[in-house]
Motif scaffolding. Structure first.
Motif, PDB file in Angstrom:
ATOM      1  N   CYS A 146      16.803  41.924  -1.262  1.00  0.00           N
ATOM      2  CA  CYS A 146      16.408  43.325  -1.070  1.00  0.00           C
ATOM      3  C   CYS A 146      15.127  43.694  -1.821  1.00  0.00           C
ATOM      4  CB  CYS A 146      17.533  44.266  -1.470  1.00  0.00           C
ATOM      5  SG  CYS A 146      17.889  44.286  -3.236  1.00  0.00           S
ATOM      6  N   SER A 147      14.562  42.749  -2.576  1.00  0.00           N
ATOM      7  CA  SER A 147      13.302  42.917  -3.306  1.00  0.00           C
ATOM      8  C   SER A 147      13.349  43.907  -4.461  1.00  0.00           C
ATOM      9  CB  SER A 147      12.156  43.297  -2.362  1.00  0.00           C
ATOM     10  OG  SER A 147      11.908  42.258  -1.471  1.00  0.00           O
ATOM     11  N   VAL A 148      14.539  44.324  -4.879  1.00  0.00           N
ATOM     12  CA  VAL A 148      14.610  45.208  -6.044  1.00  0.00           C
ATOM     13  C   VAL A 148      14.213  44.395  -7.278  1.00  0.00           C
ATOM     14  CG1 VAL A 148      17.062  44.817  -6.627  1.00  0.00           C
ATOM     15  CG2 VAL A 148      15.983  46.970  -7.221  1.00  0.00           C
ATOM     16  N   GLN A 149      13.461  45.029  -8.148  1.00  0.00           N
ATOM     17  CA  GLN A 149      13.058  44.393  -9.405  1.00  0.00           C
ATOM     18  C   GLN A 149      14.214  44.554 -10.394  1.00  0.00           C
ATOM     19  OE1 GLN A 149       9.866  43.051 -10.071  1.00  0.00           O
ATOM     20  NE2 GLN A 149       9.205  43.429  -7.979  1.00  0.00           N
ATOM     21  N   LYS A 169       2.546  54.527   0.211  1.00  0.00           N
ATOM     22  CA  LYS A 169       2.599  53.865  -1.107  1.00  0.00           C
ATOM     23  C   LYS A 169       3.690  52.806  -1.130  1.00  0.00           C
ATOM     24  CE  LYS A 169       0.577  57.514  -3.886  1.00  0.00           C
ATOM     25  NZ  LYS A 169       0.780  58.516  -4.931  1.00  0.00           N
ATOM     26  N   LYS A 170       4.834  53.119  -0.534  1.00  0.00           N
ATOM     27  CA  LYS A 170       5.923  52.145  -0.460  1.00  0.00           C
ATOM     28  C   LYS A 170       5.476  50.922   0.344  1.00  0.00           C
ATOM     29  CE  LYS A 170      10.177  50.606  -0.741  1.00  0.00           C
ATOM     30  NZ  LYS A 170      10.670  50.092  -2.006  1.00  0.00           N
ATOM     31  N   LEU A 171       4.816  51.157   1.473  1.00  0.00           N
ATOM     32  CA  LEU A 171       4.349  50.059   2.314  1.00  0.00           C
ATOM     33  C   LEU A 171       3.320  49.203   1.578  1.00  0.00           C
ATOM     34  CD1 LEU A 171       4.484  48.638   5.032  1.00  0.00           C
ATOM     35  CD2 LEU A 171       2.747  50.222   5.864  1.00  0.00           C
ATOM     36  N   VAL A 172       2.412  49.840   0.880  1.00  0.00           N
ATOM     37  CA  VAL A 172       1.392  49.106   0.106  1.00  0.00           C
ATOM     38  C   VAL A 172       2.081  48.235  -0.947  1.00  0.00           C
ATOM     39  CG1 VAL A 172      -0.471  49.379  -1.587  1.00  0.00           C
ATOM     40  CG2 VAL A 172      -0.501  50.706   0.526  1.00  0.00           C
ATOM     41  N   GLY A 174       1.383  43.552  -3.725  1.00  0.00           N
ATOM     42  CA  GLY A 174       2.055  44.770  -4.159  1.00  0.00           C
ATOM     43  C   GLY A 174       3.154  44.435  -5.147  1.00  0.00           C
ATOM     44  N   SER A 175       3.630  45.428  -5.866  1.00  0.00           N
ATOM     45  CA  SER A 175       4.648  45.190  -6.886  1.00  0.00           C
ATOM     46  C   SER A 175       5.985  44.725  -6.291  1.00  0.00           C
ATOM     47  CB  SER A 175       4.862  46.453  -7.728  1.00  0.00           C
ATOM     48  OG  SER A 175       5.311  47.518  -6.909  1.00  0.00           O
ATOM     49  N   GLU A 176       6.230  45.015  -5.023  1.00  0.00           N
ATOM     50  CA  GLU A 176       7.460  44.580  -4.352  1.00  0.00           C
ATOM     51  C   GLU A 176       7.136  43.616  -3.207  1.00  0.00           C
ATOM     52  OE1 GLU A 176      10.423  47.819  -3.593  1.00  0.00           O
ATOM     53  OE2 GLU A 176       8.684  49.067  -4.058  1.00  0.00           O
ATOM     54  N   GLU A 177       6.105  42.853  -3.351  1.00  0.00           N
ATOM     55  CA  GLU A 177       5.594  42.009  -2.261  1.00  0.00           C
ATOM     56  C   GLU A 177       6.710  41.307  -1.494  1.00  0.00           C
ATOM     57  OE1 GLU A 177       2.740  38.107  -1.654  1.00  0.00           O
ATOM     58  OE2 GLU A 177       2.620  39.230  -3.505  1.00  0.00           O
ATOM     59  N   ASN A 178       6.647  41.422  -0.167  1.00  0.00           N
ATOM     60  CA  ASN A 178       7.631  40.807   0.699  1.00  0.00           C
ATOM     61  C   ASN A 178       6.900  40.167   1.879  1.00  0.00           C
ATOM     62  OD1 ASN A 178       9.535  40.853   3.134  1.00  0.00           O
ATOM     63  ND2 ASN A 178      10.928  41.196   1.416  1.00  0.00           N
ATOM     64  N   LYS A 179       7.056  38.860   2.014  1.00  0.00           N
ATOM     65  CA  LYS A 179       6.329  38.117   3.043  1.00  0.00           C
ATOM     66  C   LYS A 179       6.649  38.602   4.456  1.00  0.00           C
ATOM     67  CE  LYS A 179       5.189  33.442   4.584  1.00  0.00           C
ATOM     68  NZ  LYS A 179       4.319  33.983   5.558  1.00  0.00           N
ATOM     69  N   LEU A 180       7.898  38.945   4.721  1.00  0.00           N
ATOM     70  CA  LEU A 180       8.263  39.420   6.064  1.00  0.00           C
ATOM     71  C   LEU A 180       7.526  40.711   6.405  1.00  0.00           C
ATOM     72  CD1 LEU A 180      12.105  38.781   6.087  1.00  0.00           C
ATOM     73  CD2 LEU A 180      10.400  37.660   7.539  1.00  0.00           C
ATOM     74  N   VAL A 181       7.448  41.624   5.448  1.00  0.00           N
ATOM     75  CA  VAL A 181       6.749  42.889   5.684  1.00  0.00           C
ATOM     76  C   VAL A 181       5.276  42.609   5.931  1.00  0.00           C
ATOM     77  CG1 VAL A 181       6.080  45.115   4.692  1.00  0.00           C
ATOM     78  CG2 VAL A 181       8.410  44.251   4.355  1.00  0.00           C
ATOM     79  N   GLU A 182       4.687  41.732   5.133  1.00  0.00           N
ATOM     80  CA  GLU A 182       3.272  41.397   5.306  1.00  0.00           C
ATOM     81  C   GLU A 182       3.044  40.756   6.680  1.00  0.00           C
ATOM     82  OE1 GLU A 182      -0.694  41.098   4.908  1.00  0.00           O
ATOM     83  OE2 GLU A 182       0.649  42.228   3.610  1.00  0.00           O
ATOM     84  N   ASP A 183       3.892  39.811   7.059  1.00  0.00           N
ATOM     85  CA  ASP A 183       3.749  39.158   8.367  1.00  0.00           C
ATOM     86  C   ASP A 183       3.879  40.176   9.500  1.00  0.00           C
ATOM     87  OD1 ASP A 183       3.477  36.763   7.045  1.00  0.00           O
ATOM     88  OD2 ASP A 183       5.469  35.996   7.597  1.00  0.00           O
ATOM     89  N   PHE A 184       4.848  41.078   9.376  1.00  0.00           N
ATOM     90  CA  PHE A 184       5.067  42.108  10.397  1.00  0.00           C
ATOM     91  C   PHE A 184       3.829  42.997  10.525  1.00  0.00           C
ATOM     92  CE2 PHE A 184       6.456  46.398  11.561  1.00  0.00           C
ATOM     93  CZ  PHE A 184       7.101  46.145  12.757  1.00  0.00           C
TER      94      PHE A 184
END
Length: 137
Positions: free
Chosen positions: A18-21, A108-111, A117-127
């Motif tokens: 879930c990418s939570v820190q 800001k959440k998307l960035v 980004g501080s919550e970088e997620n490869k799937l979101v970036e690919d999408f």
């Protein structure tokens, strides 16, 4: 950045699901760390949601992209897109916050979810990258 679970300690890790820190295994395994699941009524695909609105020809070409369809089957990506959608449409925010301010919060959440980004997620970036490529064709 503070732990997204206890909000006391500095985070050292990021949940792969879930990418939570989080700061420690104690927080990771705590009852407070819930992987939000998409409820049955929320399982409508993004394609159904967008098609329900007046889609433009440009949008329709993106909707029928097989790579995007495959990405949208990923629960983690759906979770993050749902969070952004809720930031834009949450009833409390809708009543108290202007549309422009809600878009800024969602942006800001998307960035934060995109590359570096501080919550970088490869799937979101690919999408995001694939949607932008599709729209710019």
């Amino acid at each position: 950045m503070k732990c997204g679970i206890c909000e006391l300690e500095d985070s050292k890790y990021k949940c792969p699901r879930c990418s939570v820190q989080y700061c420690s295994m104690l927080c990771y395994k705590s009852k407070s760390h819930k992987h939000h699941t998409i409820e049955n009524h929320d399982k409508k695909s993004a394609i159904d949601l967008i098609t329900a609105r007046n889609a433009t020809d440009e949008t329709k070409s993106v909707l029928h992209d097989s790579r995007l369809a495959k990405l949208l089957k990923e629960p983690t990506l759906r979770f993050h897109l749902k969070v952004i959608y809720e930031l834009l449409n949450h009833p409390q925010l809708t009543n108290e916050t202007s549309a422009e301010a809600r878009r800024e919060i969602a942006n800001k959440k998307l960035v934060n979810l995109r590359r570096r980004g501080s919550e970088e997620n490869k799937l979101v970036e690919d999408f995001c990258a694939h949607v932008l490529e599709s729209v710019n064709r």
